[in-house]
Design a protein around this motif. Structure first.
Motif, PDB file in Angstrom:
ATOM      1  N   SER A  35      -9.646   6.053  93.205  1.00  0.00           N
ATOM      2  CA  SER A  35      -9.254   7.350  92.660  1.00  0.00           C
ATOM      3  C   SER A  35      -9.483   8.359  93.768  1.00  0.00           C
ATOM      4  O   SER A  35     -10.609   8.532  94.238  1.00  0.00           O
ATOM      5  CB  SER A  35     -10.133   7.662  91.452  1.00  0.00           C
ATOM      6  N   ILE A  36      -8.398   8.985  94.219  1.00  0.00           N
ATOM      7  CA  ILE A  36      -8.501   9.882  95.377  1.00  0.00           C
ATOM      8  C   ILE A  36      -8.077  11.296  94.970  1.00  0.00           C
ATOM      9  O   ILE A  36      -7.018  11.491  94.378  1.00  0.00           O
ATOM     10  CB  ILE A  36      -7.597   9.398  96.534  1.00  0.00           C
ATOM     11  N   TYR A  37      -8.926  12.269  95.301  1.00  0.00           N
ATOM     12  CA  TYR A  37      -8.572  13.687  95.149  1.00  0.00           C
ATOM     13  C   TYR A  37      -8.440  14.267  96.547  1.00  0.00           C
ATOM     14  O   TYR A  37      -9.342  14.091  97.373  1.00  0.00           O
ATOM     15  CB  TYR A  37      -9.677  14.419  94.372  1.00  0.00           C
ATOM     16  N   GLY A  69      -0.868  18.887 105.569  1.00  0.00           N
ATOM     17  CA  GLY A  69      -2.190  19.075 106.189  1.00  0.00           C
ATOM     18  C   GLY A  69      -3.286  18.672 105.213  1.00  0.00           C
ATOM     19  O   GLY A  69      -3.167  18.900 104.008  1.00  0.00           O
ATOM     20  N   LEU A  70      -4.352  18.063 105.718  1.00  0.00           N
ATOM     21  CA  LEU A  70      -5.426  17.579 104.842  1.00  0.00           C
ATOM     22  C   LEU A  70      -6.715  18.338 105.119  1.00  0.00           C
ATOM     23  O   LEU A  70      -7.191  18.368 106.249  1.00  0.00           O
ATOM     24  CB  LEU A  70      -5.710  16.097 105.128  1.00  0.00           C
ATOM     25  N   LYS A  71      -7.264  18.962 104.084  1.00  0.00           N
ATOM     26  CA  LYS A  71      -8.533  19.671 104.260  1.00  0.00           C
ATOM     27  C   LYS A  71      -9.706  18.836 103.788  1.00  0.00           C
ATOM     28  O   LYS A  71     -10.761  18.803 104.388  1.00  0.00           O
ATOM     29  CB  LYS A  71      -8.517  20.960 103.418  1.00  0.00           C
ATOM     30  N   ARG A  72      -9.499  18.148 102.655  1.00  0.00           N
ATOM     31  CA  ARG A  72     -10.642  17.526 102.012  1.00  0.00           C
ATOM     32  C   ARG A  72     -10.217  16.308 101.198  1.00  0.00           C
ATOM     33  O   ARG A  72      -9.152  16.315 100.565  1.00  0.00           O
ATOM     34  CB  ARG A  72     -11.226  18.568 101.064  1.00  0.00           C
ATOM     35  N   ILE A  73     -11.052  15.267 101.217  1.00  0.00           N
ATOM     36  CA  ILE A  73     -10.795  14.051 100.433  1.00  0.00           C
ATOM     37  C   ILE A  73     -12.054  13.733  99.628  1.00  0.00           C
ATOM     38  O   ILE A  73     -13.152  13.671 100.189  1.00  0.00           O
ATOM     39  CB  ILE A  73     -10.516  12.837 101.357  1.00  0.00           C
ATOM     40  N   ILE A  74     -11.896  13.528  98.327  1.00  0.00           N
ATOM     41  CA  ILE A  74     -13.008  13.014  97.518  1.00  0.00           C
ATOM     42  C   ILE A  74     -12.504  11.722  96.880  1.00  0.00           C
ATOM     43  O   ILE A  74     -11.506  11.722  96.159  1.00  0.00           O
ATOM     44  CB  ILE A  74     -13.447  14.031  96.441  1.00  0.00           C
ATOM     45  N   VAL A  75     -13.176  10.623  97.191  1.00  0.00           N
ATOM     46  CA  VAL A  75     -12.672   9.325  96.743  1.00  0.00           C
ATOM     47  C   VAL A  75     -13.771   8.547  96.010  1.00  0.00           C
ATOM     48  O   VAL A  75     -14.937   8.575  96.407  1.00  0.00           O
ATOM     49  CB  VAL A  75     -12.117   8.506  97.949  1.00  0.00           C
TER      50      VAL A  75
END
Ligand code: A2P
Length: 343
Positions: free
Chosen positions: A251-253, A145-151
């Motif tokens: 760069s993906i968090y 499951g994905l909550k948040r992406i910072i790229v």
């Protein structure tokens, strides 16, 4: 069955790759029409040993076309895509013109191929930076499951077209030779100021929006939610142009719903379609733009759990922006369309 295919923007950085891929992948074509601006009319391009003359894009040029691949900028798509559809063509549009329209599927075959069935004549190809990110994140979303992406992106100049490529080449030589120059193309041809790209990093791709994010950044936000069918995923992007010819790096968090296991993530990604895992710090193995250029896959490495958050994961994702980011994804859509929905 074979098709009459048109490439709109055939002389451009993406269009040239489309023509090459149609030949290389033996796409079932009986006729190829190459369209560009009036400036290019009369230019000759070779395809399967024959010479094809580029024509100016006009509404009438779409008579008899079965599949039209558009990559000549949003304004050209706005002007001509519906003319092509009116004349019976399926349009696969690589520009931003229709991506967010509700009746236009926005498709990355590894992620949401099923959406192509809903088309009304136009299928949109997402932004290059979005495509490689969602290919890498889909298996993670399905498992945790994905909550948040910072790229944060490190984007190649070819994404801004052939003129930007030329600008980087010429500027680099001039900087090294100590010659003077005036930047003319980057960061955005249609914005007021231009900046040096050689030996620089420019934190602007496309025009600024009212919220101080750039359009490229907002494309990543909106398109990710649409492709993944999930408006609840939080996405924030910083898009940066760097002096690389081809290959976008990211760069993906990500923050997941469930706790992640790095070795399991590697295994999931190894099995994922269109993904190649290059991740072995002991051997200095990680994705590089120089290696990804010319390849159709999305490369993923530097997979690490966040130091503070058990549901946080860091990744480095690289792909050829002209191929998976544009031409190859469009042709995958066309191939899926003819195999699944025509037979
Ligand atoms: P042309 O080469 O005739 O200008 P790039 O992304 O490399 O800048 O390429 C853009 C592509 O879009 C080129 O093939 C370019 O053709 C095409 N193009 C630009 N403006 C128009 C237009 N008004 N009508 C049709 N094609 C266009």
């Amino acid at each position: 069955q074979t098709y009459h295919v048109a490439v709109v923007g055939a002389t451009g950085a993406v269009g040239q790759q489309m023509v090459r891929l149609l030949e290389e992948r033996q796409f079932p074509i009986h006729k190829l029409t190459l369209l560009a601006s009036r400036r290019s009319a009369g230019k000759q391009v070779s395809f399967k040993g024959e010479t094809i003359t580029v024509k100016e894009t006009t509404p009438e040029a779409f008579e008899g076309i079965d599949i039209a691949l558009f990559s000549a900028g949003g304004s050209v798509s706005k002007q001509f895509a519906k003319e092509a559809v009116k004349r019976g063509a399926l349009v696969i549009d690589n520009t931003n013109a229709f991506r967010m329209e509700p009746d236009v599927p926005l498709v990355v075959p590894e992620v949401n191929l099923e959406d192509i069935g809903k088309h009304q004549g136009i299928i949109a190809n997402p932004n290059c930076s979005t495509i490689q990110m969602v290919v890498a994140l889909k298996p993670i979303k399905d498992k945790y499951g994905l909550k948040r992406i910072i790229v944060s992106t490190y984007q190649a100049v070819s994404g801004a077209g052939n003129l930007a490529l030329e600008e980087l080449k010429e500027q680099s030589a001039k900087v090294l030779n100590g010659e003077a120059f005036t930047p003319e193309v980057l960061p955005v041809a249609k914005d007021k100021k231009k900046f040096q790209i050689a030996f620089n990093a420019i934190p602007q791709i496309d025009l600024f929006q009212e919220n101080d994010y750039t359009l490229e950044e907002m494309k990543m936000v909106r398109e990710t939610k649409k492709i993944m069918h999930d408006d609840t995923i939080e996405v924030a992007a910083t898009c940066v142009r760097i002096p690389v010819f081809t290959g976008h790096s990211e760069s993906i968090y990500v923050e997941t719903e469930k706790e992640v296991n790095v070795e399991e993530v590697r295994q999931l990604l190894r099995e994922a379609p269109g993904v190649i895992v290059e991740d072995n710090p002991a051997e200095q193995l990680y994705p590089l733009a120089t290696r990804a250029a010319g390849r159709p896959e999305v490369f993923v490495g530097r997979i690490r759990r966040d130091l503070d958050r058990p549901n946080g994961l860091h990744l480095w994702v690289v792909s050829d922006n002209l191929l998976k980011g544009a031409a190859y994804n469009s042709i995958q859509i066309a191939e899926a369309y003819i195999s699944k929905f025509q037979s």
